[in-house]
Write a protein that holds these residues in place. Sequence first.
Motif, short mmCIF file in Angstrom:
data_model
loop_
_atom_site.label_atom_id
_atom_site.label_comp_id
_atom_site.label_asym_id
_atom_site.label_seq_id
_atom_site.Cartn_x
_atom_site.Cartn_y
_atom_site.Cartn_z
N LEU A 172 -25.74 15.05 39.75
CA LEU A 172 -25.72 13.62 39.39
C LEU A 172 -27.10 13.13 39.00
CD1 LEU A 172 -23.31 12.21 42.10
CD2 LEU A 172 -22.99 12.05 39.63
N VAL A 173 -28.11 13.55 39.76
CA VAL A 173 -29.48 13.14 39.45
C VAL A 173 -29.90 13.68 38.09
CG1 VAL A 173 -31.90 13.37 40.14
CG2 VAL A 173 -30.17 12.85 41.86
N LEU A 174 -29.59 14.93 37.81
CA LEU A 174 -29.93 15.50 36.50
C LEU A 174 -29.26 14.73 35.37
CD1 LEU A 174 -29.87 19.37 37.03
CD2 LEU A 174 -31.75 18.01 36.11
N ALA A 175 -27.98 14.43 35.52
CA ALA A 175 -27.25 13.70 34.49
C ALA A 175 -27.82 12.29 34.32
CB ALA A 175 -25.76 13.64 34.84
N LEU A 176 -28.11 11.63 35.43
CA LEU A 176 -28.68 10.29 35.38
C LEU A 176 -30.06 10.31 34.72
CD1 LEU A 176 -28.33 7.31 36.11
CD2 LEU A 176 -29.28 7.85 38.36
N ALA A 177 -30.87 11.27 35.09
CA ALA A 177 -32.21 11.39 34.51
C ALA A 177 -32.13 11.55 32.99
CB ALA A 177 -32.94 12.59 35.12
N ARG A 178 -31.24 12.40 32.55
CA ARG A 178 -31.07 12.64 31.11
C ARG A 178 -30.68 11.35 30.39
NH1 ARG A 178 -28.61 17.29 31.90
NH2 ARG A 178 -26.62 16.30 32.22
N GLU A 179 -29.73 10.62 30.94
CA GLU A 179 -29.26 9.39 30.30
C GLU A 179 -30.31 8.28 30.33
OE1 GLU A 179 -26.46 9.11 28.52
OE2 GLU A 179 -26.09 11.22 28.95
N LEU A 180 -31.01 8.14 31.45
CA LEU A 180 -32.05 7.11 31.53
C LEU A 180 -33.18 7.41 30.55
CD1 LEU A 180 -32.18 6.60 35.40
CD2 LEU A 180 -31.42 4.92 33.70
N LYS A 181 -33.61 8.66 30.49
CA LYS A 181 -34.68 9.03 29.55
C LYS A 181 -34.25 8.82 28.11
CE LYS A 181 -36.02 13.16 30.81
NZ LYS A 181 -36.73 14.38 31.22
N GLU A 182 -33.01 9.17 27.79
CA GLU A 182 -32.50 9.00 26.44
C GLU A 182 -32.50 7.53 26.03
OE1 GLU A 182 -28.14 9.44 24.61
OE2 GLU A 182 -29.03 11.38 25.21
N ARG A 183 -32.26 6.64 26.98
CA ARG A 183 -32.20 5.21 26.71
C ARG A 183 -33.54 4.50 26.97
NH1 ARG A 183 -27.27 6.96 28.33
NH2 ARG A 183 -25.39 5.86 27.66
N ALA A 195 -22.17 10.48 51.08
CA ALA A 195 -21.16 9.97 50.15
C ALA A 195 -21.68 8.71 49.45
CB ALA A 195 -19.86 9.67 50.89
N THR A 196 -22.42 7.89 50.18
CA THR A 196 -22.99 6.67 49.61
C THR A 196 -23.99 7.00 48.51
OG1 THR A 196 -22.65 5.44 51.66
CG2 THR A 196 -24.29 4.56 50.13
N VAL A 197 -24.84 7.98 48.74
CA VAL A 197 -25.82 8.40 47.73
C VAL A 197 -25.09 8.86 46.46
CG1 VAL A 197 -27.58 10.13 47.16
CG2 VAL A 197 -27.62 8.98 49.40
N ARG A 198 -24.10 9.73 46.63
CA ARG A 198 -23.37 10.25 45.46
C ARG A 198 -22.68 9.11 44.69
NH1 ARG A 198 -22.13 14.13 49.23
NH2 ARG A 198 -20.07 13.25 49.58
N HIS A 199 -22.03 8.22 45.42
CA HIS A 199 -21.30 7.13 44.76
C HIS A 199 -22.25 6.17 44.06
CE1 HIS A 199 -17.59 4.94 44.08
NE2 HIS A 199 -18.30 3.83 44.27
N ALA A 200 -23.39 5.91 44.67
CA ALA A 200 -24.38 5.02 44.05
C ALA A 200 -24.89 5.60 42.74
CB ALA A 200 -25.54 4.78 45.01
N LEU A 201 -25.22 6.87 42.73
CA LEU A 201 -25.73 7.53 41.53
C LEU A 201 -24.65 7.61 40.45
CD1 LEU A 201 -27.73 10.40 43.25
CD2 LEU A 201 -28.70 8.42 42.07
N ALA A 202 -23.44 8.02 40.84
CA ALA A 202 -22.34 8.13 39.88
C ALA A 202 -22.01 6.76 39.29
CB ALA A 202 -21.11 8.74 40.55
N GLY A 203 -22.05 5.74 40.13
CA GLY A 203 -21.75 4.38 39.66
C GLY A 203 -22.77 3.88 38.67
N LEU A 204 -24.03 4.18 38.90
CA LEU A 204 -25.05 3.77 37.94
C LEU A 204 -24.88 4.53 36.63
CD1 LEU A 204 -27.48 2.06 37.23
CD2 LEU A 204 -28.95 3.79 38.29
N LEU A 205 -24.64 5.80 36.73
CA LEU A 205 -24.43 6.63 35.52
C LEU A 205 -23.28 6.07 34.67
CD1 LEU A 205 -25.30 9.21 34.04
CD2 LEU A 205 -23.73 10.48 35.50
#
Length: 158
Positions: A6-17, A144-154
């Motif tokens: 999730l962190v990798l995917a989020l990092a990729r999307e944040l950097k792209e934007r 579970a909270t960490v995963r859901h928070a990251l997935a939700g932001l993504l």
Amino acid sequence: MNTPELVLALARELKERSLMMATAESCTGGLIAGACTDLSGSSDWFERGFVTYSNAAKTGMLGVPAALIAQHGAVSEPVARAMAAGALAQSAAQVAVAVTGVAGPTGGSADKPVGTVWFGWATPAGSFTEHQRFDGDRAAVRAATVRHALAGLLQRLP
């Protein structure tokens, strides 16, 4: 997806934007920020994290009105929303995630049992909140909270 994915995917999307993120954490005590900064190069997209475990910290660091906490409780939709907005206001980030909940094993009530978590996300597209109830011990609820928070932001990136 697991947390590192999730962190990798989020990092990729944040950097792209060209977006920076901030966190405002209560029940996770900095675990979301920790998961983000476990990734080398995270300073390209992770701006800062606020660990606001006490009500006074939510008010002092994020500007959450004390009256809002008194009226709704720290574990509530209005407080999660205000925490996310406060993280944006007190940082140079464009997106934020906030979590406030009851990780247990103590602290639960009939209205807010152990595992109750409110999430707040603030993005240029708007403000979003969500309630979840996670099963398990303290570590399981927090993970579970960490995963859901990251997935939700993504999912909510503009």
